[in-house]
Design a protein around this motif. Structure first.
Motif, PDB file in Angstrom:
ATOM      1  N   ASP A   1     -11.022  -3.848   3.746  1.00 21.15           N
ATOM      2  CA  ASP A   1     -11.769  -5.026   3.293  1.00 21.15           C
ATOM      3  C   ASP A   1     -10.907  -5.983   2.476  1.00 21.15           C
ATOM      4  O   ASP A   1     -11.392  -6.989   1.949  1.00 21.15           O
ATOM      5  N   GLY A   2      -9.608  -5.683   2.371  1.00 27.60           N
ATOM      6  CA  GLY A   2      -8.692  -6.551   1.648  1.00 27.60           C
ATOM      7  C   GLY A   2      -8.453  -6.157   0.208  1.00 27.60           C
ATOM      8  O   GLY A   2      -7.540  -6.688  -0.438  1.00 27.60           O
ATOM      9  N   SER A   3      -9.252  -5.230  -0.323  1.00 26.93           N
ATOM     10  CA  SER A   3      -9.057  -4.793  -1.705  1.00 26.93           C
ATOM     11  C   SER A   3      -7.874  -3.837  -1.798  1.00 26.93           C
ATOM     12  O   SER A   3      -7.422  -3.275  -0.794  1.00 26.93           O
ATOM     13  N   GLN A   4      -7.404  -3.661  -3.010  1.00 31.42           N
ATOM     14  CA  GLN A   4      -6.204  -2.851  -3.223  1.00 31.42           C
ATOM     15  C   GLN A   4      -6.299  -2.163  -4.573  1.00 31.42           C
ATOM     16  O   GLN A   4      -6.919  -2.685  -5.507  1.00 31.42           O
ATOM     17  N   LYS A   5      -5.684  -0.996  -4.686  1.00 27.52           N
ATOM     18  CA  LYS A   5      -5.602  -0.340  -5.981  1.00 27.52           C
ATOM     19  C   LYS A   5      -4.246   0.337  -6.142  1.00 27.52           C
ATOM     20  O   LYS A   5      -3.588   0.689  -5.161  1.00 27.52           O
ATOM     21  N   ARG A   6      -3.852   0.498  -7.401  1.00 27.48           N
ATOM     22  CA  ARG A   6      -2.587   1.151  -7.748  1.00 27.48           C
ATOM     23  C   ARG A   6      -2.890   2.421  -8.525  1.00 27.48           C
ATOM     24  O   ARG A   6      -3.703   2.401  -9.461  1.00 27.48           O
ATOM     25  N   VAL A   7      -2.250   3.530  -8.146  1.00 25.44           N
ATOM     26  CA  VAL A   7      -2.498   4.825  -8.773  1.00 25.44           C
ATOM     27  C   VAL A   7      -1.164   5.463  -9.139  1.00 25.44           C
ATOM     28  O   VAL A   7      -0.205   5.390  -8.363  1.00 25.44           O
ATOM     29  N   LEU A   8      -1.102   6.090 -10.310  1.00 28.27           N
ATOM     30  CA  LEU A   8       0.070   6.855 -10.717  1.00 28.27           C
ATOM     31  C   LEU A   8      -0.247   8.344 -10.645  1.00 28.27           C
ATOM     32  O   LEU A   8      -1.341   8.772 -11.018  1.00 28.27           O
ATOM     33  N   SER A   9       0.713   9.127 -10.163  1.00 25.11           N
ATOM     34  CA  SER A   9       0.556  10.580 -10.062  1.00 25.11           C
ATOM     35  C   SER A   9       1.750  11.259 -10.700  1.00 25.11           C
ATOM     36  O   SER A   9       2.886  10.793 -10.578  1.00 25.11           O
ATOM     37  N   MET A  10       1.491  12.369 -11.369  1.00 29.67           N
ATOM     38  CA  MET A  10       2.574  13.137 -11.982  1.00 29.67           C
ATOM     39  C   MET A  10       3.118  14.174 -11.008  1.00 29.67           C
ATOM     40  O   MET A  10       4.301  14.509 -11.039  1.00 29.67           O
ATOM     41  N   ASN A  11       2.259  14.709 -10.128  1.00 28.61           N
ATOM     42  CA  ASN A  11       2.683  15.708  -9.159  1.00 28.61           C
ATOM     43  C   ASN A  11       2.858  15.130  -7.766  1.00 28.61           C
ATOM     44  O   ASN A  11       3.966  15.053  -7.252  1.00 28.61           O
ATOM     45  N   GLU A  12       1.736  14.744  -7.138  1.00 30.30           N
ATOM     46  CA  GLU A  12       1.835  14.283  -5.759  1.00 30.30           C
ATOM     47  C   GLU A  12       0.601  13.508  -5.341  1.00 30.30           C
ATOM     48  O   GLU A  12      -0.435  13.524  -6.006  1.00 30.30           O
ATOM     49  N   ALA A  13       0.737  12.844  -4.201  1.00 28.30           N
ATOM     50  CA  ALA A  13      -0.383  12.246  -3.487  1.00 28.30           C
ATOM     51  C   ALA A  13      -0.357  12.806  -2.076  1.00 28.30           C
ATOM     52  O   ALA A  13       0.698  13.175  -1.553  1.00 28.30           O
ATOM     53  N   ALA A  14      -1.533  12.884  -1.440  1.00 29.74           N
ATOM     54  CA  ALA A  14      -1.612  13.450  -0.097  1.00 29.74           C
ATOM     55  C   ALA A  14      -2.659  12.726   0.724  1.00 29.74           C
ATOM     56  O   ALA A  14      -3.681  12.281   0.196  1.00 29.74           O
ATOM     57  N   LEU A  15      -2.378  12.595   2.027  1.00 30.23           N
ATOM     58  CA  LEU A  15      -3.348  12.075   2.986  1.00 30.23           C
ATOM     59  C   LEU A  15      -3.639  13.158   4.007  1.00 30.23           C
ATOM     60  O   LEU A  15      -2.722  13.715   4.618  1.00 30.23           O
ATOM     61  N   LYS A  16      -4.928  13.442   4.194  1.00 31.07           N
ATOM     62  CA  LYS A  16      -5.353  14.417   5.192  1.00 31.07           C
ATOM     63  C   LYS A  16      -6.571  13.862   5.921  1.00 31.07           C
ATOM     64  O   LYS A  16      -7.431  13.233   5.301  1.00 31.07           O
ATOM     65  N   GLN A  17      -6.634  14.117   7.208  1.00 31.54           N
ATOM     66  CA  GLN A  17      -7.817  13.706   7.962  1.00 31.54           C
ATOM     67  C   GLN A  17      -8.842  14.826   7.932  1.00 31.54           C
ATOM     68  O   GLN A  17      -8.497  16.007   8.025  1.00 31.54           O
TER      69      GLN A  17
END
Length: 270
Positions: free
Chosen positions: A113-129
């Motif tokens: 929809d055009g929106s955006q966000k910024r996130v900080l992680s100390m360990n990790e980020a993951a994408l899973k379906q």
């Protein structure tokens, strides 16, 4: 010194927290309890508790330093054990701590929809379906690197390399390296589909972009212990954040000793 004590909900950690507050209260001329604007955050529990404390004080990440007291199953970030509270208080009273800084992961999430966000992680980020396989293009600095198919992808900091990243076959990285590591979760590699098939490490000026090929498929996007389920992800970018997380080290445990203590132990076989 303004101190905040952050503990998990276990009775064990609560007892340690209560005991520490009593010890600190004996030195009111030196310590004040301040949960709003602390200088030092003492986390009591395991690594999950410290990740929660990090997220709580994320908006003050440039001003606060963390100290870990281990009561949980894994205390990779902790320098102190629950039975060392007297020694910890003495160190707070007498010593000037060394500040140890670790890299953080920055994620930029672009929604359809055009929106955006910024996130900080100390360990990790993951994408899973959620169902089926995740199909996504992986770009490095805007250039297509591979078309991934598999269960998912993780991007880990050096300190986070010992967590989920290690469990899925990623390398353990020293946090003196300002970098992030992208690792595959059960990738499909055959005559039709082809990926690198191994983790890759990028430096502080490189950007990884993951673009799901089916934007309307539901994806679980996690940052440390925080999860979001959405079918509106257009792309996600990973890079080394300009912010760092700071630890007040009154006695420094070398990184590789932490790794050995956490995963191997003290036993040496001749």
């Amino acid at each position: 010194m303004r101190i905040s004590i952050y503990q998990n909900k276990s009775a064990r950690s609560q007892k340690v927290s209560d005991n520490l507050k009593i010890l600190l209260s004996e030195h009111k001329h030196r310590f004040t309890f301040d949960e709003i604007n602390p200088e030092v955050v003492i986390s009591i529990g395991g690594d999950g508790t410290l990740l929660s404390a990090f997220q709580k004080y994320l908006d003050q990440i440039d001003q606060v330093r963390f100290v870990g007291v281990h009561t949980g199953h894994l205390g990779f970030y902790a320098d102190w054990q629950e039975f060392e509270l007297d020694e910890l208080v003495d160190s707070l009273l007498q010593l000037q701590p060394q500040t140890i800084k670790y890299p953080l992961l920055e994620s930029i999430v672009q929604y359809s929809d055009g929106s955006q966000k910024r996130v900080l992680s100390m360990n990790e980020a993951a994408l899973k379906q959620i169902s089926g396989t995740l199909a996504a293009d992986v770009l490095i600095d805007g250039e297509l690197f591979e078309r991934f198919r598999g269960d998912g992808l993780t991007a880990a900091t050096p300190t986070g390399s010992t967590a989920y990243n290690k469990a899925i076959g990623g390398a353990v990285m020293n946090p003196s390296l300002a970098s992030i590591q992208l690792s595959e979760i059960a990738s499909i590699n055959n005559q039709v589909f082809r990926t690198l098939g191994s983790p890759l490490v990028v430096g502080p000026k490189e950007v990884i972009r993951v673009v799901p090929l089916k934007a309307d498929n539901e994806i679980i996007l996690s940052h440390d212990h925080l999860n979001e389920t959405t079918d509106q992800i257009a792309w996600v970018e990973f890079r080394v954040a300009h912010e760092q997380v700071s630890f007040a080290s009154y006695r420094h445990t070398p990184f590789w000793r932490r790794v050995r203590n956490s995963f191997i132990g003290d036993e040496v076989v001749d």
